[in-house]
Design a protein around this motif. Structure first.
Motif, PDB file in Angstrom:
ATOM      1  N   UNK A   1       0.863  -1.177   0.000  1.00 57.38           N
ATOM      2  CA  UNK A   1       0.000   0.000   0.000  1.00 57.38           C
ATOM      3  C   UNK A   1       0.896   1.222   0.000  1.00 57.38           C
TER       4      UNK A   1
ATOM      5  N   UNK B   1       0.570   4.235   0.284  1.00 54.63           N
ATOM      6  CA  UNK B   1       0.292   5.379   1.147  1.00 54.63           C
ATOM      7  C   UNK B   1       0.301   5.003   2.615  1.00 54.63           C
TER       8      UNK B   1
ATOM      9  N   UNK C   1       6.675  13.137   3.110  1.00 51.35           N
ATOM     10  CA  UNK C   1       5.255  12.804   2.952  1.00 51.35           C
ATOM     11  C   UNK C   1       4.515  13.035   4.267  1.00 51.35           C
TER      12      UNK C   1
ATOM     13  N   UNK D   1      -1.556  16.237  -3.144  1.00 45.53           N
ATOM     14  CA  UNK D   1      -0.747  15.851  -4.303  1.00 45.53           C
ATOM     15  C   UNK D   1       0.708  15.664  -3.883  1.00 45.53           C
TER      16      UNK D   1
ATOM     17  N   UNK E   1       1.860  14.950  -0.907  1.00 42.93           N
ATOM     18  CA  UNK E   1       1.975  13.736  -0.092  1.00 42.93           C
ATOM     19  C   UNK E   1       2.059  12.499  -0.990  1.00 42.93           C
ATOM     20  N   UNK E   2       1.142  12.414  -1.952  1.00 46.28           N
ATOM     21  CA  UNK E   2       1.123  11.251  -2.851  1.00 46.28           C
ATOM     22  C   UNK E   2       2.412  11.181  -3.658  1.00 46.28           C
ATOM     23  N   UNK E   3       2.899  12.344  -4.100  1.00 47.43           N
ATOM     24  CA  UNK E   3       4.141  12.384  -4.870  1.00 47.43           C
ATOM     25  C   UNK E   3       5.299  11.832  -4.042  1.00 47.43           C
TER      26      UNK E   3
ATOM     27  N   UNK F   1       5.064   8.144  -3.643  1.00 49.05           N
ATOM     28  CA  UNK F   1       5.542   7.450  -4.842  1.00 49.05           C
ATOM     29  C   UNK F   1       7.064   7.463  -4.891  1.00 49.05           C
ATOM     30  N   UNK F   2       7.676   8.531  -4.376  1.00 54.92           N
ATOM     31  CA  UNK F   2       9.142   8.563  -4.289  1.00 54.92           C
ATOM     32  C   UNK F   2       9.628   7.496  -3.308  1.00 54.92           C
TER      33      UNK F   2
ATOM     34  N   UNK G   1       9.624   4.378  -5.288  1.00 57.60           N
ATOM     35  CA  UNK G   1      10.755   4.412  -6.219  1.00 57.60           C
ATOM     36  C   UNK G   1      12.050   4.045  -5.514  1.00 57.60           C
TER      37      UNK G   1
ATOM     38  N   UNK H   1      12.248   0.411  -4.852  1.00 57.60           N
ATOM     39  CA  UNK H   1      12.579  -0.259  -6.106  1.00 57.60           C
ATOM     40  C   UNK H   1      14.078  -0.145  -6.379  1.00 57.60           C
TER      41      UNK H   1
ATOM     42  N   UNK I   1       5.094  -1.205  -7.876  1.00 60.42           N
ATOM     43  CA  UNK I   1       4.315   0.019  -8.040  1.00 60.42           C
ATOM     44  C   UNK I   1       3.532   0.034  -9.353  1.00 60.42           C
ATOM     45  N   UNK I   2       4.211  -0.363 -10.443  1.00 64.85           N
ATOM     46  CA  UNK I   2       3.549  -0.328 -11.749  1.00 64.85           C
ATOM     47  C   UNK I   2       2.329  -1.243 -11.742  1.00 64.85           C
TER      48      UNK I   2
ATOM     49  N   UNK J   1      -0.585   0.628  -9.633  1.00 66.92           N
ATOM     50  CA  UNK J   1      -1.266   1.788 -10.195  1.00 66.92           C
ATOM     51  C   UNK J   1      -1.846   1.491 -11.569  1.00 66.92           C
TER      52      UNK J   1
END
Lengths: 334, 334
Positions: free
Chosen positions: A225, A227, A276, A298, A300-302, A305-306, A309, A312, A328-329, A332
């Motif tokens: 998850x 988030x 975040x 936005x 927070x979500x960005x 996602x970092x 990343x 990964x 992640x891919x 989403x």
């Protein structure tokens, strides 16, 4: 970054010599960083301030790096040293480096969030943003101002705490202990006479085993998850254990390039995770405008996602996981 | 999905026979979809309603698919048909399929956004979310209610527009034209007598060249702005051209598996792009609570990341780009 112990002569010696050389080198780096930091600090009492502040930041960074290396080595190779002395110094160094880290962390977090807001609001290539981009720009300016107020306040408090810590009797006791360490390392007389392969290498292997177990216990890339910040803990623990492992390998004069690169990914993971959280905390400020809250969402979500990343990247560098394994891919795009 | 024209005998014939077979097959599918849709529609006049609605949805989907295949083929192979007739029918089919698509699109968009909100708010595995997750749950419930109100209203309007269109003289004229097409395709007498390789294959190659040019003109994966919805246009155009290319290859009896998979990625791209816009539009509702706006911001960013994921998937499938080429990771990890 401190240089690893590359002198091949050292490795032919006994365990005490190799560990002693590493600890003395780090103690010297600590004292040099401390002197530079005090020189920088005497010229200013406020955070910020150009090249002077940058130099002071470098000094603080090398001071923290040396403190972490000493405390990490004392933990890994505890039985080779006078254990009660090692435990005491280690506790104090952990206190010191975490106190010194706060001011830098708040400044870096603000810079990271402002960069992200700037990027999310479009760039010079999009001179007249329309629609969502425009709405984001209005909200992001307010969100930026809110984050700047909050994080500058936190940073100023951390700066005061640092100054207070550096003036304390507790700090002077740590500095004295490290000054002693720079000339003479208190070692266990029996273990220190053992061969490097018999004493230090097995202890370094224990640190590596702890790291491997923690990496193995990480949640799988699929079905996470993104988030859910509650799940960052195991990753922060891997970051800590990777550092301990890396410093142990440094002490043995081994190549730590991959560990350093994987560690950078986990530093980014930690930074994004905390950025975040800072964005989420700012969004709970009472009476903010909806546009501000939207931009913070936005942001927070960005940053989350970092976080993904960075995980990964860590898997790719450390586990040499194939790029296709990117969870992640799958999430989403589902 | 309509079956491609797999009869190898057809390909040995002249251009008119091959194209005529494909168009007659699609016209028959159109009429069958229309009959099923009308039967489903007579039992209900409101959107929603269980298995009946699902059947009606399938009928509408196959109706739209056949309409797109006929209009796509009439565009690609225009010179093989009676061009003025082809142009007229094509315009009407584009009108019809876009009218029929709206109701489904609003329903799918709402389902997509509610799924994303559910996922972003945590899952059954996290029974008592704390901190950010909790804040998101409060806001996401309100955001969900807001999106449901807005998209259900839009869907109801689209449903009325569909009913009105299906009762119009314009629609009955289209249905009559397609009924004629099911038995007799108006062809250009000279071009239709040519060989498939001399007539249809070069025309299909033109469609492929247009697609390749549009794909080549897409912005590079690196340095894109994931939140810049203004840049989605070229991708939507590639989606349209990929469909035209795919239907042309279907008419020639070729394998379109890869084109279909790449098209699905671009469908996801379009869906995520429009869901992100819907979330941004909802965030501009006056007097919403900051927690609602915050959740809509996260939702918007999440859908924009899904846009990036879909682009990555398209590049991987269609251009066989290496997974390392993923621009998104470079941006967020920077």
């Amino acid at each position: 970054m401190a240089q690893p112990n590359h002198d091949p002569m050292a490795l032919t010696g006994c365990a005490g010599e190799v560990l002693g050389t590493y600890l003395r080198t780090q103690a010297t780096a600590f004292l040099r960083g401390l002197r530079l930091h005090e020189e920088g600090g005497s010229a200013r009492t406020e955070p910020g301030g150009g090249a002077d502040a940058a130099e002071s930041g470098d000094a603080a960074r090398s001071l923290r790096g040396a403190a972490r290396r000493i405390s990490g080595s004392l933990a890994t190779f505890r039985v080779v040293t006078e254990s009660s002395w090692a435990d005491g110094l280690r506790t104090e160094l952990v206190w010191l480096s975490s106190t010194l880290a706060d001011e830098h962390a708040y400044a870096a977090r603000l810079a990271r969030l402002m960069d992200a807001l700037h990027r999310l609001s479009g760039s010079a290539e999009v001179p007249a943003p329309r629609g969502t981009a425009g709405a984001l720009t209005v909200g992001s300016a307010r969100a930026g101002a809110l984050l700047e107020r909050r994080l500058t306040l936190a940073r100023t408090r951390a700066h005061s705490a640092t100054l207070q810590a550096l003036g304390s009797a507790r700090f002077h006791a740590v500095a004295d202990s490290v000054a002693v360490l720079a000339s003479e390392v208190p070692l266990d007389p029996v273990a220190a006479r053992g061969r490097v392969e018999d004493v230090l290498v097995p202890l370094a292997a224990v640190a590596e085993t702890r790291l491997s177990a923690a990496v193995g216990a990480l949640p799988p890339a699929e079905g996470t998850h993104p988030y859910d910040a509650d799940r960052d803990g195991p990753w922060h623990e891997v970051r800590r254990l990777l550092r301990v492992h890396r410093y142990a390998r440094e002490a043995l004069g081994e190549d730590v390039t991959r560990a350093a690169a994987a560690g950078e990914a986990l530093d980014r993971h930690r930074d994004a995770s905390e950025a975040a959280s800072a964005s989420a905390a700012a969004a709970r400020t009472p009476r903010i405008a909806p546009a501000t809250a939207y931009a913070l969402g936005i942001l927070h979500a960005d940053q989350r996602h970092a976080v993904e990343s960075a995980r990964f990247d860590f898997r790719r560098i450390w586990l040499r996981a194939p790029a296709e394994g990117r969870g992640h891919a799958k999430i989403t795009a589902g």
